[in-house]
Every structure is written in C-alpha cells, then in structure tokens.
Design a protein around this motif. Structure first.
Motif, PDB file in Angstrom:
ATOM      1  N   GLU A 172      20.636  13.761   6.047  1.00  0.00           N
ATOM      2  CA  GLU A 172      20.955  12.654   5.157  1.00  0.00           C
ATOM      3  C   GLU A 172      20.592  11.309   5.771  1.00  0.00           C
ATOM      4  OE1 GLU A 172      21.635  13.179   2.202  1.00  0.00           O
ATOM      5  OE2 GLU A 172      22.205  15.302   2.275  1.00  0.00           O
ATOM      6  N   ALA A 173      20.693  11.207   7.092  1.00  0.00           N
ATOM      7  CA  ALA A 173      20.391   9.939   7.756  1.00  0.00           C
ATOM      8  C   ALA A 173      18.924   9.569   7.635  1.00  0.00           C
ATOM      9  CB  ALA A 173      20.772  10.024   9.240  1.00  0.00           C
ATOM     10  N   ALA A 174      18.074  10.544   7.432  1.00  0.00           N
ATOM     11  CA  ALA A 174      16.638  10.279   7.428  1.00  0.00           C
ATOM     12  C   ALA A 174      16.031  10.214   6.032  1.00  0.00           C
ATOM     13  CB  ALA A 174      15.921  11.358   8.230  1.00  0.00           C
ATOM     14  N   VAL A 175      16.529  10.993   5.083  1.00  0.00           N
ATOM     15  CA  VAL A 175      15.843  11.161   3.802  1.00  0.00           C
ATOM     16  C   VAL A 175      15.701   9.847   3.053  1.00  0.00           C
ATOM     17  CG1 VAL A 175      16.095  12.149   1.491  1.00  0.00           C
ATOM     18  CG2 VAL A 175      16.316  13.603   3.490  1.00  0.00           C
ATOM     19  N   ASP A 176      16.779   9.073   2.936  1.00  0.00           N
ATOM     20  CA  ASP A 176      16.711   7.830   2.169  1.00  0.00           C
ATOM     21  C   ASP A 176      15.735   6.844   2.798  1.00  0.00           C
ATOM     22  OD1 ASP A 176      18.508   8.813   0.372  1.00  0.00           O
ATOM     23  OD2 ASP A 176      20.252   7.758   1.205  1.00  0.00           O
ATOM     24  N   VAL A 177      15.762   6.746   4.122  1.00  0.00           N
ATOM     25  CA  VAL A 177      14.862   5.818   4.807  1.00  0.00           C
ATOM     26  C   VAL A 177      13.409   6.248   4.624  1.00  0.00           C
ATOM     27  CG1 VAL A 177      14.170   4.895   7.060  1.00  0.00           C
ATOM     28  CG2 VAL A 177      16.593   5.112   6.478  1.00  0.00           C
ATOM     29  N   VAL A 178      13.133   7.524   4.801  1.00  0.00           N
ATOM     30  CA  VAL A 178      11.762   8.019   4.646  1.00  0.00           C
ATOM     31  C   VAL A 178      11.283   7.824   3.211  1.00  0.00           C
ATOM     32  CG1 VAL A 178      10.301  10.070   4.724  1.00  0.00           C
ATOM     33  CG2 VAL A 178      11.975   9.669   6.531  1.00  0.00           C
ATOM     34  N   ALA A 179      12.122   8.155   2.235  1.00  0.00           N
ATOM     35  CA  ALA A 179      11.727   8.026   0.827  1.00  0.00           C
ATOM     36  C   ALA A 179      11.411   6.581   0.474  1.00  0.00           C
ATOM     37  CB  ALA A 179      12.836   8.564  -0.074  1.00  0.00           C
ATOM     38  N   ARG A 180      12.110   5.641   1.081  1.00  0.00           N
ATOM     39  CA  ARG A 180      11.902   4.227   0.779  1.00  0.00           C
ATOM     40  C   ARG A 180      10.732   3.627   1.558  1.00  0.00           C
ATOM     41  NH1 ARG A 180      16.547   3.042   1.757  1.00  0.00           N
ATOM     42  NH2 ARG A 180      16.434   2.156   3.856  1.00  0.00           N
ATOM     43  N   CYS A 181      10.577   4.024   2.819  1.00  0.00           N
ATOM     44  CA  CYS A 181       9.617   3.354   3.701  1.00  0.00           C
ATOM     45  C   CYS A 181       8.220   3.973   3.697  1.00  0.00           C
ATOM     46  CB  CYS A 181      10.154   3.334   5.136  1.00  0.00           C
ATOM     47  SG  CYS A 181      11.659   2.357   5.327  1.00  0.00           S
ATOM     48  N   VAL A 182       8.126   5.294   3.573  1.00  0.00           N
ATOM     49  CA  VAL A 182       6.809   5.941   3.645  1.00  0.00           C
ATOM     50  C   VAL A 182       5.870   5.449   2.542  1.00  0.00           C
ATOM     51  CG1 VAL A 182       5.602   8.141   3.353  1.00  0.00           C
ATOM     52  CG2 VAL A 182       7.467   7.938   5.010  1.00  0.00           C
ATOM     53  N   PRO A 183       6.309   5.306   1.271  1.00  0.00           N
ATOM     54  CA  PRO A 183       5.377   4.783   0.254  1.00  0.00           C
ATOM     55  C   PRO A 183       4.864   3.380   0.574  1.00  0.00           C
ATOM     56  CG  PRO A 183       7.233   5.856  -0.810  1.00  0.00           C
ATOM     57  CD  PRO A 183       7.581   5.760   0.648  1.00  0.00           C
ATOM     58  N   VAL A 184       5.710   2.531   1.161  1.00  0.00           N
ATOM     59  CA  VAL A 184       5.272   1.186   1.537  1.00  0.00           C
ATOM     60  C   VAL A 184       4.167   1.264   2.585  1.00  0.00           C
ATOM     61  CG1 VAL A 184       5.982  -0.983   2.643  1.00  0.00           C
ATOM     62  CG2 VAL A 184       7.504   0.153   0.998  1.00  0.00           C
ATOM     63  N   LEU A 185       4.365   2.104   3.587  1.00  0.00           N
ATOM     64  CA  LEU A 185       3.371   2.237   4.660  1.00  0.00           C
ATOM     65  C   LEU A 185       2.107   2.937   4.178  1.00  0.00           C
ATOM     66  CD1 LEU A 185       5.795   3.117   7.579  1.00  0.00           C
ATOM     67  CD2 LEU A 185       4.434   1.030   7.338  1.00  0.00           C
ATOM     68  N   THR A 186       2.266   3.920   3.291  1.00  0.00           N
ATOM     69  CA  THR A 186       1.090   4.604   2.755  1.00  0.00           C
ATOM     70  C   THR A 186       0.197   3.634   1.995  1.00  0.00           C
ATOM     71  OG1 THR A 186       2.248   6.720   2.604  1.00  0.00           O
ATOM     72  CG2 THR A 186       0.316   6.433   1.208  1.00  0.00           C
ATOM     73  N   ASP A 187       0.804   2.812   1.139  1.00  0.00           N
ATOM     74  CA  ASP A 187       0.028   1.815   0.392  1.00  0.00           C
ATOM     75  C   ASP A 187      -0.648   0.835   1.343  1.00  0.00           C
ATOM     76  OD1 ASP A 187      -0.622   0.476  -2.233  1.00  0.00           O
ATOM     77  OD2 ASP A 187       0.463  -1.160  -1.250  1.00  0.00           O
ATOM     78  N   TYR A 188       0.033   0.445   2.393  1.00  0.00           N
ATOM     79  CA  TYR A 188      -0.524  -0.476   3.389  1.00  0.00           C
ATOM     80  C   TYR A 188      -1.719   0.150   4.107  1.00  0.00           C
ATOM     81  CZ  TYR A 188      -0.257  -3.780   7.361  1.00  0.00           C
ATOM     82  OH  TYR A 188      -0.520  -4.727   8.333  1.00  0.00           O
TER      83      TYR A 188
END
Length: 463
Positions: A172-188
C-alpha cells in the motif's frame, strides 16, 4: 504484399518519402506505428526514415523481417547497443537497472538477479497473483451499469500484483505513489526522448520541476521501504522474506558482490515500470479482443471450466490451459507491449541485401513484424489458432517477439505469462464480456498506450 526491395550489399536503402525540410518527423509524431507499417508496405523489410531538419536530422534504419530481428537481438547482438537518447532518458528517470544497463553493469546485474527468476521461484508467486485477481473480481460486482474500462482496471491490477510481489506487506505504501508519479515521468521521458534538442534537466522550467518532484517522491518511497527492510533483516525481526525486494537485497556472490541501496532502488523502479505496464497491456487487449469475439471467448471459458472447475488456478495449470495461452499470445501479437525496439549499431553490417553503416540507429518494430504478410495470413484478424504448437513450429522464431530475444530477452517473461494466464482464467470464469468501445486507438510510449477508454460490459457468471 511486401515489396521486394532487396539489392546487392552496398546498394542504396529505400527512403520513406517525407516532408521537404523535416522528413518524416510529423508522421512519426502523429502516428508512429502507422508510419512504420506504411514504410514496410511500400518499401519492404529494410527502410530508411529521415527525421528532423538539416543539422538536427536523425536517420533511422528499420529492419522489419523476422530475420532482421533475430540478427539484431540474437545472432549479432554484441554489435548493437542501447545508446540512443530514448534509453538515456529512461536511465535518467528510472535508474540504471536491468532494462537500461549495459556492458559489465548489465552482466553483473543479470548474474545477481537471474537466480530470483527461475521457474520454481516465479511459480511461487501464483498465490499472490490469484489474491489480487480475486480483489478485482469482487470490485467489479459494483461496476456502474456493469461497465468497466479494462485498460484502467488491468493497469491497477498489474501494478498491485507486481508491488505485492516486490514489497510484500508494504504494497500500500508504494502503489499510490507509483500510480501518480510514473505517468508524469513517462510523459517526460517521451517528450525528451523524441526531441532533437533538450534543455538541461536542472533548469527550473515547469516540466522539469514537475518531473523532479515526481522522481523525488518515487525515490523517497522506494528508499524508505528498502531501508526498513534492511533494518529488519539485520535485526532478525523480519525473518526470511520471500518478497522480491528481500531476495534482491540478499542477492550476492563472491565475484559480483551485492547491490548497494541505490542499485537496489534502480532495480525496483525498473521492475515496477516494466513489470506492470507490459502485463497490463497484454491483459487489457486479451479481454478487449475476447469481448469483440464471443466464439473465442466461449471456447476459452469452456477450457477454463473444464480444467479448473471452482478451484483457484495454480502455476501448474498454465500447461493445462493451452487455448487460453494461445489467446494471450495472439493478443500480444496484435498489441505487443513493446511495439518498437531501438538499438545503435557499433560496426557496419549487412541485412536483407543492404549495408547498414556503423553508428546507425536501428529500429525493430514488433508491431510491424507481427503483421508481416509473409508470416501471418490476414494479419489484422484475431485468431488464437495461429499459436498451436504446429503453427508456431512452422514460422520463423522471430516472427513473434513480444519479449525481445537473445541475451537481453526479458527476464520476467515467465512471470508475465504466469500472471496473465492466472488472471485471465479467474476473470473469464467470473464474467462474460461484451465490448462497448469496439475500436481502441493506440500510440507508442515506453510501452504501448491506449488513447481513450477500453470499456467492456461485464455480466457476472457467479452465484
């Protein structure tokens, strides 16, 4: 039909027509996959594509045949490197993990990680996959109007599954952060990877600041979990952890040492990225294709019911569900999660009757090869029977290569297949699918991306 474009070695490679100044830049930006497919249909299996204005122009050398793919990935793999700007952007955002590392770094990482991906070890994750799938099945009982977007749902499922296997109880500690941050970095990564000129990442532009904040948050959660895991391991409080992070932290050899904290984080980030997006794509399109093809859906469900009855699937059931596996392979043919693969040639080489120069940017395109009329009759048609053992044996090895191939073949391919077969079996046993969106546009990112919803109407078959 493919055009016969072969020539004597050293002859001029055909060039895809583009605009006078920028070549095929806007064609590739507008629809990368259609542009590569058009290049093969018009010019054959070896094609040049010029991209960008004079002075900043890149020239792509595309190899579309199964033989070309085998040459680059397997037969002459030492001649091809991940030195292009796109891979460098992934390194800068997601670290120097197994996907992006090269030379001795890669060999050391592979030697340390390979024992963690044996068939026996991966089969042990079947129970975690089944538990996450059961949560999806329960959640869909409350779907509004019985409609679910299988792209969003399978992305969420695959992320939770890989995070659970990586982190165990810390999921649980990781899923929300990954779901929010990975799309931002992928687009970048995409913006910078395909741009002929980039400003430094350190300049305080809005895009740079947004990406830096996402990277800091992602690094922070991974570093915290790794630190806690190492403290509990050192104190003996955590026992012998079987999650992948514990195994990675304990991976060591007399020759290769062990991963330090930053190396561990790099591996974790790459596994999170590659381990959920690829499987999510395969599951999304397997369900969507079955929703559009009721006869194949019925046939798959009959096999599942006959083999499993009401019990939870196990790793051993993969071999007992051949038609379901064929469905998955056909979905991966039509919608390969890695639709384009890039390499740089170290030395000049010959392929398809042409000489490709040293330093060339070489493009393989599973999206195109998986639709090549020399290997696939009526290639746009969904037909799982293309993957019977007899049909597979009759085709060239690299007519289908969704996991790459050769020395750098995806280390997680058995896990991806195991996860996908178990999830499909449980979901198809629980629900009947009907497509709401019959056409789903796609584009290229780090992996294949859906452009818009992939909705299906689901009807419960349980109770």
């Amino acid at each position: 039909m493919a055009v016969d474009a072969k020539a004597e070695a050293g002859g001029e490679i055909p060039l895809l027509a583009g605009a006078p100044v920028v070549g095929s830049l806007f064609d590739l930006k507008g629809d990368t996959l259609a542009t590569y497919l058009r290049a093969q249909r018009q010019h054959g299996d070896v094609v040049r594509i010029s991209v960008g204005p004079p002075g900043l122009r890149a020239e792509l050398h595309c190899l579309f045949s199964a033989e070309g793919a085998q040459q680059v990935l397997a037969g002459q793999s030492a001649n091809f490197r991940k030195d292009n700007p796109f891979y460098q952007e992934i390194r800068d955002s997601f670290g120097n993990g197994l996907l992006t590392s090269q030379d001795e770094d890669y060999l050391r990482q592979r030697r340390l990680i390979q024992p963690l991906f044996t068939k026996r070890r991966v089969d042990g994750y079947a129970r975690a996959v089944a538990a996450e799938t059961a949560s999806v099945i329960t959640a869909w009982q409350g779907a509004a109007d019985g409609v679910v977007d299988v792209s969003d749902e399978m992305t969420h499922f695959a992320l939770r599954a890989v995070a659970r296997i990586l982190f165990g109880t810390d999921v649980e500690a990781a899923v929300d952060v990954v779901a929010r941050c990975v799309p931002v970095l992928t687009d970048y990564v995409l913006r910078r990877g395909y741009s002929p000129v980039n400003i430094p990442r350190t300049w305080p532009t809005p895009n740079n600041r947004r990406a830096a904040a996402a990277l800091d948050e992602l690094y922070g959660v991974c570093d915290e979990i790794i630190a806690v895991r190492r403290r509990t391991a050192d104190s003996g409080e955590g026992g012998e952890g079987e999650d992948l992070l514990s195994l990675l932290a304990g991976a060591r050899s007399s020759d290769d040492g062990e991963f330090d904290a930053s190396e561990l984080r790099d591996q974790v980030l790459i596994f999170l990225l590659a381990g959920h997006e690829t499987t999510a794509t395969s599951l999304c399109f397997a369900l969507h294709l079955l929703a559009r093809h009721p006869e194949q859906q019925r046939r798959a469900r009959e096999e599942i019911t006959r083999v499993l009855g009401d019990r939870t699937p196990e790793a051993a059931d993969m071999d007992r569900l051949p038609y379901l596996t064929q469905v998955l392979k056909e979905a991966m043919r039509l919608y390969p999660a890695a639709p384009v693969i890039g390499r740089n040639a170290v030395a000049a080489f010959e392929s398809g009757g042409y000489t490709i120069p040293a330093g060339a940017s070489v493009i393989l395109a599973p999206w195109v090869t998986h639709r090549h009329p020399d290997y696939w009759a009526d290639p746009e048609r969904f037909d799982p029977d293309r993957f019977t053992p007899e049909a597979e044996a009759a085709r060239p090895r690299y007519a289908w290569f969704p996991f790459g191939g050769g020395p750098r073949a995806c280390i997680g391919q058995h896990f991806s297949m195991l996860e996908s077969v178990i999830a499909l079996a449980m979901i198809l046993r629980a629900y009947e699918f009907e497509a709401v969106d019959t056409s789903v546009p796609v584009s290229t990112g780090i992996t294949l991306l859906t452009q818009g919803p992939t909705r299906c109407r689901v009807r419960s078959l349980e109770g």
